[in-house]
Design an enzyme around this catalytic site. Structure first.
Site, short mmCIF file in Angstrom:
data_model
loop_
_atom_site.label_atom_id
_atom_site.label_comp_id
_atom_site.label_asym_id
_atom_site.label_seq_id
_atom_site.Cartn_x
_atom_site.Cartn_y
_atom_site.Cartn_z
N CYS A 1 0.84 -1.19 0.00
CA CYS A 1 0.00 0.00 0.00
C CYS A 1 0.87 1.25 0.00
CB CYS A 1 -0.91 0.00 1.22
SG CYS A 1 -1.97 1.45 1.36
N CYS B 1 -0.81 5.55 7.21
CA CYS B 1 -2.06 5.01 7.73
C CYS B 1 -1.79 4.14 8.96
CB CYS B 1 -2.76 4.20 6.64
SG CYS B 1 -4.25 3.36 7.18
N CYS C 1 -2.44 -0.68 9.16
CA CYS C 1 -1.49 -1.81 9.09
C CYS C 1 -0.14 -1.35 9.62
CB CYS C 1 -1.31 -2.29 7.65
SG CYS C 1 -2.82 -2.91 6.88
N CYS D 1 -7.74 0.11 -0.57
CA CYS D 1 -7.09 -0.49 0.59
C CYS D 1 -6.80 -1.95 0.27
CB CYS D 1 -7.97 -0.37 1.83
SG CYS D 1 -7.29 -1.20 3.30
N GLN E 1 -16.52 -12.54 12.11
CA GLN E 1 -15.06 -12.52 11.92
C GLN E 1 -14.70 -11.96 10.55
OE1 GLN E 1 -12.97 -13.16 14.25
NE2 GLN E 1 -14.03 -14.45 15.73
N GLU F 1 -25.33 -14.01 24.71
CA GLU F 1 -24.88 -12.81 24.00
C GLU F 1 -25.72 -11.62 24.46
OE1 GLU F 1 -23.30 -10.02 21.98
OE2 GLU F 1 -22.44 -12.01 21.60
N CYS G 1 -8.21 -12.60 21.09
CA CYS G 1 -7.60 -11.69 20.12
C CYS G 1 -6.54 -10.81 20.78
CB CYS G 1 -8.66 -10.83 19.44
SG CYS G 1 -9.64 -9.82 20.58
#
Length: 453
Positions: free
Chosen positions: A76, A82, A85, A163, A287, A337, A409
């Protein structure tokens, strides 16, 4: 506070020794850690001091004098600006080694585990893998529309038209949608600092189905010609099955608000996941790397063993992403949930797939977990980045099931929670599988399996 060994704006020459948790290179200067984005271990670099803190410095990269073998040109053109990433300048193999190491070291340092760590499951797609984009919007003083992710460490938008980590089927929509929104003259106010208006552009694609949802996030619905534009977008792009408006009137870190209106078509897209037919809404969690998420399902089947007649509790179940494959293999699954729209979709998805063994409850997960664990053979938890709450941990410690599978995560909160669970119960850590859901970034998922001894 002792005098600083350097001044703001001063140039330093450093050797980068490692990477921080967010992918920044870390060197040392007179005993202080120096964090430098865009650098890699083993590199000799020239940097300029941007911030002086009590125990560390932050610096910007001036130039790489001796590059690491893993360094490459980012895919990119905006990678250095940015904040989306942080590792595009590192080779795929280099990223994989670092992610494997960061899980191992974090578990050792914060949890005291010499963890039985399996080799990282790398992603076959390192670009074009994201099935969803949430893009902040703003309008300049001369009326031009800007769309893009925030510059690293700021709330300044880096304007973009493409992107490369996005699925090409939504990446190609950014530029024409921007052009249309610019012509509308609608107010744009992502931070609600000037009266409100459009805030974000959300795009979602079904990886297997190819269906696309376009969602505008706004603080209000007073946007002239909104329905006409929605109809025009659906007519222009046959893959677009719905255009929605999400209302988020609050100044909040939560991008989406509580109400979503369907402007044209339908408010969901169809998708296939691990053999199940799903409907995914504009405002519900799924996801972002479908292929990698599907690789988690065999890990769950391995961890829980023969599922027939097992009672599994799935805490933070979302739309039933993992509940439904478990039920399809014979388990009775209770999904918990708090997000009402997700529970509604989970129930509909269970009915669509004929899975009466999967039931879902819209509830405060922490408050109801203890009640459901009494009769559970296994527990699946997939909490947010902050990890398990004290109430959730206490519920598991009070009635630990035979097996607990923890999808994380955030290696730091995973290490913390595993240490608490193994210290206070008869649960033992059996194995951990790192999975790369987010190539080009510093994020890494891990599946940890605990079993009652």
């Amino acid at each position: 506070m002792p005098a600083s060994p350097c001044k703001l704006g001063e140039r330093l020459d450093l050797t980068i020794d490692g990477l921080g948790h967010d992918g920044q290179g870390v060197g040392r200067w007179q005993g202080l850690a120096v964090f430098v984005p865009g650098t890699l271990p083993g590199e000799v670099v020239a940097v300029r001091v941007r911030r002086i803190a009590k125990r560390h410095l932050e610096a910007d990269l001036i130039g790489v004098e001796q590059p690491a073998p893993e360094r490459r040109k980012p895919a990119c053109i905006l990678a250095e600006k940015c904040g989306g990433c942080s590792l595009q300048h590192a080779s795929d193999d280099g990223q994989a080694r670092w992610k494997q190491d960061v899980v191992q070291q974090t578990l050792r340092r914060l949890g005291g585990f010499e963890a039985p760590l399996r080799p990282l499951l790398s992603s076959a797609r390192t670009l074009g893998y994201r099935n969803r984009a949430l893009i902040p919007l703003e309008r300049t003083e001369d009326g031009l529309l800007r769309a893009g992710y925030y510059r690293r460490g700021s709330h300044k938008i880096v304007n973009l038209n493409r992107c490369p980590v996005l699925d090409p089927r939504i990446d190609g929509l950014i530029e024409p949608i921007k052009a249309d929104l610019e012509e509308t003259g609608w107010p744009v106010d992502v931070n609600l600092s000037g009266g409100g208006g459009l805030r974000h552009l959300a795009l979602r694609v079904g990886h297997h189905s190819g269906e696309v949802l376009i969602t505008l996030v706004s603080s209000h619905a007073e946007l002239d010609g909104l329905h006409d534009l929605a109809e025009r977008w659906r007519a222009s792009w046959p893959e677009v099955v719905g255009v929605c408006l999400n209302l988020q009137p609050r100044a909040s870190n939560a991008v989406m608000g509580p109400q979503t209106l369907t402007l044209s078509g339908r408010g969901w897209l169809a998708e296939r996941f691990a053999g199940q037919e799903l409907r995914i809404g504009a405002d519900t969690f799924f996801q972002v790397n479908t292929e990698q998420a599907e690789r988690v399902v065999p890990l769950l089947l391995e961890a829980f063993g023969a599922l027939e007649r097992q009672n599994i509790v799935d805490a933070y179940c979302g739309i039933g992403t993992f509940s439904l494959p478990l039920a399809a293999h014979g388990a009775h699954v209770i999904g918990l949930e708090s997000h009402a729209a997700s529970v509604e979709q989970a129930r509909a998805n269970a009915q669509r797939n004929g899975l009466e063994r999967a039931t879902f409850h819209q509830t405060d997960v922490e408050a109801m977990l203890a009640e459901h664990l009494v009769h559970a053979d296994g527990l699946l938890v997939d909490p947010p980045r902050k990890g398990l709450s004290p109430a959730a941990l206490a519920a598991i410690q009070a009635a630990p099931p035979k097996r607990v599978v923890y999808i994380s995560c955030n290696p730091a909160t995973l290490a913390r929670d595993l240490a608490l669970l193994t210290a206070e119960t008869s649960l033992e850590l059996r194995w951990i599988q790192p999975v790369d859901f987010f190539p080009q970034t510093s994020h890494v998922e891990a599946v940890a399996v605990l079993e009652r001894s």
